[in-house]
Write an enzyme that holds these catalytic residues in place. Structure first.
Site, PDB file in Angstrom:
ATOM      1  N   ASP A   1       0.916   5.260   0.052  1.00 35.75           N
ATOM      2  CA  ASP A   1       0.112   6.441   0.360  1.00 35.75           C
ATOM      3  C   ASP A   1       0.729   7.683  -0.265  1.00 35.75           C
ATOM      4  O   ASP A   1       1.788   8.145   0.155  1.00 35.75           O
ATOM      5  CB  ASP A   1       0.012   6.624   1.881  1.00 35.75           C
ATOM      6  CG  ASP A   1      -0.878   5.588   2.533  1.00 35.75           C
ATOM      7  OD1 ASP A   1      -2.057   5.504   2.124  1.00 35.75           O
ATOM      8  OD2 ASP A   1      -0.407   4.872   3.429  1.00 35.75           O
TER       9      ASP A   1
ATOM     10  N   ASP B   1      -8.764   1.011   5.851  1.00 30.14           N
ATOM     11  CA  ASP B   1      -7.444   1.643   5.961  1.00 30.14           C
ATOM     12  C   ASP B   1      -7.444   2.627   7.130  1.00 30.14           C
ATOM     13  O   ASP B   1      -8.193   3.605   7.119  1.00 30.14           O
ATOM     14  CB  ASP B   1      -7.136   2.377   4.643  1.00 30.14           C
ATOM     15  CG  ASP B   1      -5.765   3.033   4.641  1.00 30.14           C
ATOM     16  OD1 ASP B   1      -4.972   2.796   5.570  1.00 30.14           O
ATOM     17  OD2 ASP B   1      -5.491   3.788   3.680  1.00 30.14           O
TER      18      ASP B   1
ATOM     19  N   GLY C   1      -0.585   5.504  12.211  1.00 34.10           N
ATOM     20  CA  GLY C   1      -0.508   5.390  13.663  1.00 34.10           C
ATOM     21  C   GLY C   1      -1.673   5.979  14.436  1.00 34.10           C
ATOM     22  O   GLY C   1      -1.590   6.134  15.664  1.00 34.10           O
TER      23      GLY C   1
ATOM     24  N   HIS D   1      -2.742   4.542  -3.042  1.00 30.39           N
ATOM     25  CA  HIS D   1      -3.853   5.284  -2.418  1.00 30.39           C
ATOM     26  C   HIS D   1      -3.543   6.770  -2.548  1.00 30.39           C
ATOM     27  O   HIS D   1      -2.664   7.285  -1.864  1.00 30.39           O
ATOM     28  CB  HIS D   1      -3.955   4.851  -0.940  1.00 30.39           C
ATOM     29  CG  HIS D   1      -4.973   5.603  -0.147  1.00 30.39           C
ATOM     30  ND1 HIS D   1      -5.000   5.577   1.228  1.00 30.39           N
ATOM     31  CD2 HIS D   1      -6.027   6.384  -0.524  1.00 30.39           C
ATOM     32  CE1 HIS D   1      -6.017   6.316   1.658  1.00 30.39           C
ATOM     33  NE2 HIS D   1      -6.636   6.825   0.621  1.00 30.39           N
TER      34      HIS D   1
ATOM     35  N   HIS E   1       0.852  -1.194   0.000  1.00 34.46           N
ATOM     36  CA  HIS E   1       0.000   0.000   0.000  1.00 34.46           C
ATOM     37  C   HIS E   1       0.890   1.246   0.000  1.00 34.46           C
ATOM     38  O   HIS E   1       1.716   1.427   0.896  1.00 34.46           O
ATOM     39  CB  HIS E   1      -0.892  -0.039   1.239  1.00 34.46           C
ATOM     40  CG  HIS E   1      -1.927   1.036   1.308  1.00 34.46           C
ATOM     41  ND1 HIS E   1      -3.131   0.961   0.645  1.00 34.46           N
ATOM     42  CD2 HIS E   1      -1.954   2.207   1.982  1.00 34.46           C
ATOM     43  CE1 HIS E   1      -3.864   2.033   0.905  1.00 34.46           C
ATOM     44  NE2 HIS E   1      -3.160   2.817   1.720  1.00 34.46           N
TER      45      HIS E   1
ATOM     46  N   MET F   1     -12.041   4.656   4.647  1.00 33.28           N
ATOM     47  CA  MET F   1     -11.074   5.124   5.640  1.00 33.28           C
ATOM     48  C   MET F   1     -11.644   4.887   7.032  1.00 33.28           C
ATOM     49  O   MET F   1     -12.795   5.247   7.314  1.00 33.28           O
ATOM     50  CB  MET F   1     -10.788   6.624   5.460  1.00 33.28           C
ATOM     51  CG  MET F   1      -9.984   6.999   4.227  1.00 33.28           C
ATOM     52  SD  MET F   1      -8.351   6.212   4.096  1.00 33.28           S
ATOM     53  CE  MET F   1      -7.588   6.619   5.677  1.00 33.28           C
TER      54      MET F   1
ATOM     55  N   MET G   1       0.407  11.558  -0.805  1.00 38.78           N
ATOM     56  CA  MET G   1      -0.260  12.728  -0.192  1.00 38.78           C
ATOM     57  C   MET G   1       0.363  14.003  -0.743  1.00 38.78           C
ATOM     58  O   MET G   1       1.584  14.091  -0.895  1.00 38.78           O
ATOM     59  CB  MET G   1      -0.085  12.702   1.327  1.00 38.78           C
ATOM     60  CG  MET G   1      -0.550  11.415   1.993  1.00 38.78           C
ATOM     61  SD  MET G   1      -0.505  11.574   3.777  1.00 38.78           S
ATOM     62  CE  MET G   1      -0.778   9.875   4.283  1.00 38.78           C
TER      63      MET G   1
HETATM   64  C1  DX5 Z   1      -3.511   7.220   6.354  1.00 38.89           C
HETATM   65  C2  DX5 Z   1      -3.079   6.233   5.312  1.00 38.89           C
HETATM   66  C3  DX5 Z   1      -2.915   4.849   5.822  1.00 38.89           C
HETATM   67  C4  DX5 Z   1      -1.875   4.694   6.893  1.00 38.89           C
HETATM   68  C5  DX5 Z   1      -2.362   3.636   7.824  1.00 38.89           C
HETATM   69  O1  DX5 Z   1      -4.027   8.349   5.777  1.00 38.89           O
HETATM   70  O2  DX5 Z   1      -4.011   6.185   4.244  1.00 38.89           O
HETATM   71  O3  DX5 Z   1      -2.665   3.944   4.747  1.00 38.89           O
HETATM   72  O4  DX5 Z   1      -0.621   4.316   6.427  1.00 38.89           O
HETATM   73  O5  DX5 Z   1      -1.503   3.560   8.894  1.00 38.89           O
HETATM   74  P1  DX5 Z   1      -1.885   2.762  10.208  1.00 38.89           P
HETATM   75  O6  DX5 Z   1      -2.153   1.347   9.802  1.00 38.89           O
HETATM   76  O7  DX5 Z   1      -0.720   2.930  11.084  1.00 38.89           O
HETATM   77  O8  DX5 Z   1      -3.152   3.429  10.750  1.00 38.89           O
HETATM   78 ZN    ZN Z   2      -3.755   4.551   2.789  1.00 36.72          ZN
END
Ligand code: DX5
Ligand code: ZN
Length: 228
Positions: free
Chosen positions: A33, A173, A143, A64, A31, A135, A35
């Site tokens: 991420d 997620d 975290g 994502h 996965h 989400m 941003m």
């Molecule tokens: C948060 C991300 C997640 C994140 C999840 O916005 O989309 O993919 O990495 O991290 P954990 O599993 O630590 O909540």
């Molecule tokens: Zn994510």
């Protein structure tokens, strides 16, 4: 479909991504991420890193995109070889056109919803998609604590998928861990993203396997499974 685990490299060491991918061998997806510091208040990585990662691992990439204007940027992630590309419906101008474009480029098309975004307005879009990402924290950071208020939406989404006889996957997620994964599986999720629960473990590959086994047990006992 048996449960799939998608470790999030947001919790990995960004200077050692190839090794961090190797550390979760056995995972179904990696996965990633993305941003942009606009859609969410955090900045991570983008296309060049995805292109390099694609060459550095055999694990399919589950990108994502937590970015504005996915209509413009998301297709490039499909072109870069991502196996699955997820855009946020809150940011997409033309989600149907975008989903079709992603599929035509050979990627699985996936749509993400923030915790406060309802699924019902998008019921008619579901046949255009290969996955819905719900989400289970506010997007932006790893975290965080799992939001139990998202469980009813997971159940409602699973019912919609089954009512329409669709094969699309339901990903959760945020805050997914040994403590929360069973609740998600019982509610109807079948693809589980886990960042800190995997990369915070001493043995990330073992953590992936343990999460998978928990999800498999919870799925076998889940009420929604009878409908398949
Ligand atoms: C948060 C991300 C997640 C994140 C999840 O916005 O989309 O993919 O990495 O991290 P954990 O599993 O630590 O909540
Ligand atoms: Zn994510």
């Amino acid at each position: 479909m048996s449960p799939q685990i998608s470790p999030s490299i947001l919790s990995a060491d960004f200077a050692r991504l190839a090794e961090e991918a190797e550390a979760v061998r056995g995972a179904d997806w990696l996965h990633v991420d993305v941003m942009d510091n606009h859609f969410v208040p955090n900045l991570t990585l983008g296309l060049p890193v995805v292109e390099s990662l694609r060459k550095a691992t055999d694990i399919p990439l589950d990108c994502h995109l937590m970015i504005e204007d996915p209509d413009r940027w998301a297709p490039q992630y499909a072109e870069a070889g991502a196996g699955s590309v997820t855009f946020h419906v809150e940011a997409a101008a033309a989600p149907v056109r975008l989903a079709r474009e992603l599929r035509s480029l050979g990627a699985r098309a996936s749509m993400a919803l923030k915790p406060a975004t309802p699924i019902e307005p998008y019921e008619d879009l579901l046949p255009e998609l290969d996955m819905v990402l719900l989400m289970t924290v506010e997007p932006g950071f790893g975290g965080q604590s799992f939001l139990d208020i998202t469980l009813p939406k997971i159940r409602r989404t699973r019912r919609l998928i089954d009512r329409h006889g669709l094969r699309l996957w339901l990903q959760v997620d945020g805050g997914v861990s040994a403590t929360t994964i069973e609740r998600c599986a019982e509610a109807g999720a079948d693809v589980f993203v886990a960042g800190s629960a995997v990369y915070g473990a001493d043995d990330p590959a073992a953590a992936v396997q343990a999460l998978r086994e928990q999800a498999e047990r919870a799925t076998a006992a889940a009420p929604w499974v009878d409908q398949h």
